[in-house]
Design a protein around this motif. Structure first.
Motif, PDB file in Angstrom:
ATOM      1  N   ALA A 428       0.832  -1.209   0.000  1.00 44.19           N
ATOM      2  CA  ALA A 428       0.000   0.000   0.000  1.00 44.19           C
ATOM      3  C   ALA A 428       0.864   1.255   0.000  1.00 44.19           C
ATOM      4  O   ALA A 428       0.602   2.208  -0.740  1.00 44.19           O
ATOM      5  CB  ALA A 428      -0.930  -0.007   1.208  1.00 44.19           C
ATOM      6  N   ARG A 431       2.459   1.880  -3.446  1.00 43.56           N
ATOM      7  CA  ARG A 431       1.553   2.444  -4.439  1.00 43.56           C
ATOM      8  C   ARG A 431       1.286   3.921  -4.180  1.00 43.56           C
ATOM      9  O   ARG A 431       1.280   4.739  -5.116  1.00 43.56           O
ATOM     10  CB  ARG A 431       0.226   1.668  -4.452  1.00 43.56           C
ATOM     11  N   THR A 432       1.070   4.275  -2.921  1.00 43.29           N
ATOM     12  CA  THR A 432       0.833   5.684  -2.584  1.00 43.29           C
ATOM     13  C   THR A 432       2.015   6.547  -2.986  1.00 43.29           C
ATOM     14  O   THR A 432       1.865   7.617  -3.578  1.00 43.29           O
ATOM     15  CB  THR A 432       0.571   5.828  -1.077  1.00 43.29           C
ATOM     16  N   LEU A 458       1.185  -2.896  -8.748  1.00 39.56           N
ATOM     17  CA  LEU A 458       0.643  -2.363  -7.497  1.00 39.56           C
ATOM     18  C   LEU A 458      -0.855  -2.098  -7.611  1.00 39.56           C
ATOM     19  O   LEU A 458      -1.607  -2.331  -6.658  1.00 39.56           O
ATOM     20  CB  LEU A 458       1.395  -1.081  -7.110  1.00 39.56           C
ATOM     21  N   ASP A 459      -1.302  -1.609  -8.761  1.00 41.21           N
ATOM     22  CA  ASP A 459      -2.741  -1.440  -8.960  1.00 41.21           C
ATOM     23  C   ASP A 459      -3.464  -2.777  -8.866  1.00 41.21           C
ATOM     24  O   ASP A 459      -4.526  -2.895  -8.244  1.00 41.21           O
ATOM     25  CB  ASP A 459      -3.010  -0.796 -10.323  1.00 41.21           C
ATOM     26  N   VAL A 462      -3.594  -3.916  -5.170  1.00 40.01           N
ATOM     27  CA  VAL A 462      -4.445  -3.131  -4.264  1.00 40.01           C
ATOM     28  C   VAL A 462      -5.884  -3.052  -4.780  1.00 40.01           C
ATOM     29  O   VAL A 462      -6.840  -3.223  -4.023  1.00 40.01           O
ATOM     30  CB  VAL A 462      -3.857  -1.721  -4.074  1.00 40.01           C
ATOM     31  N   GLY A 620      -1.173  -4.508   2.722  1.00 38.28           N
ATOM     32  CA  GLY A 620      -1.950  -3.549   1.938  1.00 38.28           C
ATOM     33  C   GLY A 620      -2.343  -4.062   0.569  1.00 38.28           C
ATOM     34  O   GLY A 620      -2.896  -3.315  -0.236  1.00 38.28           O
ATOM     35  N   ALA A 621      -2.065  -5.347   0.291  1.00 42.93           N
ATOM     36  CA  ALA A 621      -2.449  -5.962  -0.989  1.00 42.93           C
ATOM     37  C   ALA A 621      -3.908  -6.389  -0.907  1.00 42.93           C
ATOM     38  O   ALA A 621      -4.238  -7.576  -0.805  1.00 42.93           O
ATOM     39  CB  ALA A 621      -1.535  -7.138  -1.305  1.00 42.93           C
ATOM     40  N   THR A 622      -4.793  -5.425  -0.949  1.00 47.25           N
ATOM     41  CA  THR A 622      -6.215  -5.654  -0.695  1.00 47.25           C
ATOM     42  C   THR A 622      -6.830  -6.660  -1.653  1.00 47.25           C
ATOM     43  O   THR A 622      -7.640  -7.515  -1.248  1.00 47.25           O
ATOM     44  CB  THR A 622      -6.970  -4.316  -0.787  1.00 47.25           C
TER      45      THR A 622
END
Length: 716
Positions: A428, A431-432, A458-459, A462, A620-622
């Motif tokens: 996460a 990516r931010t 990353l997209d 997440v 954070g890998a939703t």
């Protein structure tokens, strides 16, 4: 920039990027951010302006025009605005000014400083600085003014700036107001452009150099081309850079050719996807001067680095031979040669050179961070980057001298920082950081498009899909560049629960030679065809030990035969506990869960899948976490306390009743908030109870507690 402000900007620019994509007008994020700044974030105006830009301008390969075109929405916005003659003069002068100091503008218009507070409703003035209340108004006032009025504004500003002791900017305005060639001004502008480029102000350096080109004698054109092309390379505008630099080859002035060669190699490599085949023998210095040999040698260093970024070992070796040849003449102490050689072999995944390091932004900071990261010291690597970011002790880097303060070098540093966050498993945050940086920096350029691959992966991790940033960064890459899109499709299919589709994509990817970036980015080996090598490369993967171990363990889980697996399963699970990256360990736990399902052991599968879900969530890998949760739901993962009667019996003598209730809910996948709601206590109380549970049961983390609970439930 504060994180709150950066986050707000990301949201605004993301909305703009999505609108432009909907209208088939993809813009690189840093281009969209500049359009937002200059057009007051008005989506309709930005769309109209973007439609008038050529693809290279939208991709950030050429700079935006100055001023931007006065599109219909701008004209309509101010159609009813009435401006008196004196105010129009002031506003036009402010609109064409390169700086935001109000003093020269007032002097140029013969206005008094006392008038500052009542200059115009369209200007905001504070502490000697001004800005337009609406940036679009500046475009409009220039568009509705005659060419004579614009020339007169430049002439008056030139006089005011000269009187204020700002000769460089004064010369630029004077040149803009002149209709005749002025070679003397051209020479002054070139000198000022070079100083601006060295200071990192590449946008203004290009403005000065462009104006110099309009006034220079033919014999003076190559120095102008050199400073303009070198400046725009620093901003990432590679098509513009190639346009300035290419005319110097092969017959340009010798010194300018040598000093521009490194920049031209960078521009062409990005635009064409490969490093140009240059006969360096034809470009050897005709004079035996240290400065010219250093430029020749540095170009060889760039050629080697560009080949290494693209995995071209043979090309890198050839350029390194040239680097060593040139270094014998100009680099006796090896300050350029040794760290560049180390960087090349690191990018190629080989250890043929000592771990030499240099100074400054690339051979000091970037190389130093990578050297630490590939041996597992990710925190140390990030610390190197953070220390370099502070700029407390700026150092010259012989490799990229003159480019230290440019956007291009800042983009290299950010891409490596994001990569290290990914390697550490902080998905996460990675990516931010990448989204925020792409608002200002040419993220698509460094390391042969590594930033674009990172944005896509990353997209997917997440969001589970490609968002506007990933789509527009991909569009910013020139056509020859590759982004492993088959792997991206495989990941998307894997997360959607379509392993057969994922396997088909990966099989095609393998058939095409498994193209990958030089620096390892998490892909997908979970669904590789049985027996396939997950890393079919001629060279070692450039990655930290955690990633290599994770891939090995996933391969064992997928390919071990049933009799062998019975003895290996516990060994693989134990080895996974040594992986510090929550993302990498989660992938191993997920693979273990999948293997258990194949073997028909649903209880063990649930244990590993629950661990994977919590680890993916932690990283954070939703999207990965959601995919595992869906699999658990599909298994009918009940939270029936009776199922853990064995656990209750074994632990009730070790824990207090309240600690036992907390522990049992945690083992069944409940979060701290879930536990607090169920037991009607505060989250802080839950944290205290869990800390005591960890101590009494001899575990160090929530994951270990879950695994212990499920082993106890199964084996008693």
């Amino acid at each position: 920039m504060s994180s709150v402000r950066a986050g707000t900007q990301v949201v605004v620019v993301e909305r703009i990027l999505a609108d432009l994509l909907d209208h088939e007008l993809p813009c690189a994020p840093w281009v969209a951010a500049r359009l937002a700044e200059r057009l007051d974030s008005d989506v309709h105006t930005i769309r109209e302006v973007a439609a008038l830009l050529d693809p290279a301008e939208r991709a950030g390969l050429r700079p935006l025009p100055l001023p931007l075109p006065a599109v219909p929405t701008i004209v309509d916005r101010f159609a009813d605005v009435a401006v008196a003659a004196e105010e129009r003069t002031l506003l036009l002068t402010a609109a064409v000014s390169l700086d935001d100091g109000i003093g020269p503008v007032l002097a140029a218009c013969a206005r008094s400083v006392d008038d500052e507070t009542a200059l115009s409703q369209h200007l905001w003035v504070h502490a000697g600085r001004f800005r337009f209340v609406e940036q679009r108004f500046a475009i409009w006032i220039v568009a509705v003014s005659s060419p004579v009025m614009v020339v007169d504004a430049h002439r008056r500003l030139a006089a005011a700036l000269r009187a204020a002791g700002e000769p460089a900017t004064a010369v630029w305005h004077r040149a803009r107001s002149s209709s005749r060639s002025d070679p003397a001004s051209a020479r002054l502008l070139v000198r000022a452009a070079r100083e601006l480029a060295d200071a990192g102000d590449t946008e203004r350096a290009l403005l000065f150099a462009s104006e110099a080109a309009a006034h220079a004698n033919p014999a003076d054109r190559d120095p102008v081309r050199l400073v303009a092309g070198s400046a725009v390379v620093g901003s990432g505008c590679m098509a513009e850079a190639a346009g300035w630099l290419a005319p110097m080859y092969p017959d340009g002035e010798g010194s300018s050719r040598l000093h521009g060669l490194a920049a031209l190699l960078v521009a062409h490599a990005h635009l064409q996807g490969t490093v140009p085949d240059v006969d360096m023998a034809l470009l050897r210095p005709q004079r035996d001067t240290g400065e010219e040999w250093h430029a020749w040698t540095r170009a060889a260093a760039f050629g080697a680095a560009l080949c290494a970024e693209r995995g071209d070992r043979q090309g890198a070796r050839a350029w390194l031979d040239l680097l060593r040849e040139g270094a014998k003449r100009t680099d006796d102490d090896g300050r350029l040669r040794d760290p560049v050689v180390s960087l090349i072999w690191l990018l190629l995944g080989e250890g043929e050179a000592d771990d030499a390091s240099g100074t400054g932004a690339v051979t000091g900071i970037v190389l130093g961070a990578l050297q630490r990261a590939v041996v597992g010291d990710l925190e140390g690597g990030l610390q190197v980057l953070a220390t370099g970011e502070s700029g407390v002790v700026p150092q010259i880097d012989p490799f990229i001298a003159g480019y230290e303060r440019t956007d291009l070098i800042a983009a290299h540093r950010i891409v490596i920082e994001v990569l290290l966050h990914v390697w550490r498993g902080d998905i996460a945050r990675a990516r931010t950081r990448l989204c925020e940086a792409s608002l200002a920096l040419p993220i698509a350029v460094p390391f042969a498009g590594l930033g674009v691959v990172l944005a896509r992966r990353l997209d997917l991790a997440v969001l589970g899909r490609l968002g506007p940033f990933a789509h527009t960064l991909t569009a910013a890459l020139p056509a020859p560049s590759r982004t492993d899109q088959l792997v991206d499709r495989a990941i998307r299919s894997h997360l959607a629960g379509e392993p057969n589709v994922a396997t088909s994509c990966l099989r095609l990817w393998l058939d095409r030679g498994a193209p990958q970036t030089a620096l390892s980015v998490p892909g997908l080996d979970e669904d590789l065809p049985i027996g396939a090598d997950p890393a079919p490369r001629a060279r070692q993967m450039v990655e930290p030990p955690d990633m290599a171990l994770g891939r090995l363990l996933r391969t064992r889980a997928a390919t071990s035969s049933a009799p062998i697996w019975r003895s290996e399963a516990a060994e693989v699970a134990d080895a996974a506990r040594s992986i510090a990256s929550p993302f990498e360990r989660a992938r191993v736990e997920s693979s273990l869960g999948t293997r258990a399902l194949i073997d028909g052991d649903s209880d063990v599968a649930r244990t590993h899948l629950r661990a994977a879900w919590q680890l993916f969530d932690e990283s954070g890998a939703t999207a990965w976490a959601d995919a595992v949760a869906d699999r658990l739901d599909g298994l009918g993962a009940e939270r029936d306390a009776e199922r853990f009667a064995t656990v209750r019996r074994r632990w009730e003598s070790l824990l207090t009743p309240r600690e036992l209730e907390v522990a049992l809910i945690a083992v069944q996948g409940g979060s701290n908030r879930d536990i607090a709601g169920t037991l009607t206590v505060s989250v802080r109380t839950v944290e205290v109870h869990l800390g005591r549970v960890f101590t009494k049961l001899g575990v160090r983390s929530r994951i270990d507690l879950v695994l212990l609970g499920h082993r106890t439930a199964r084996h008693g």
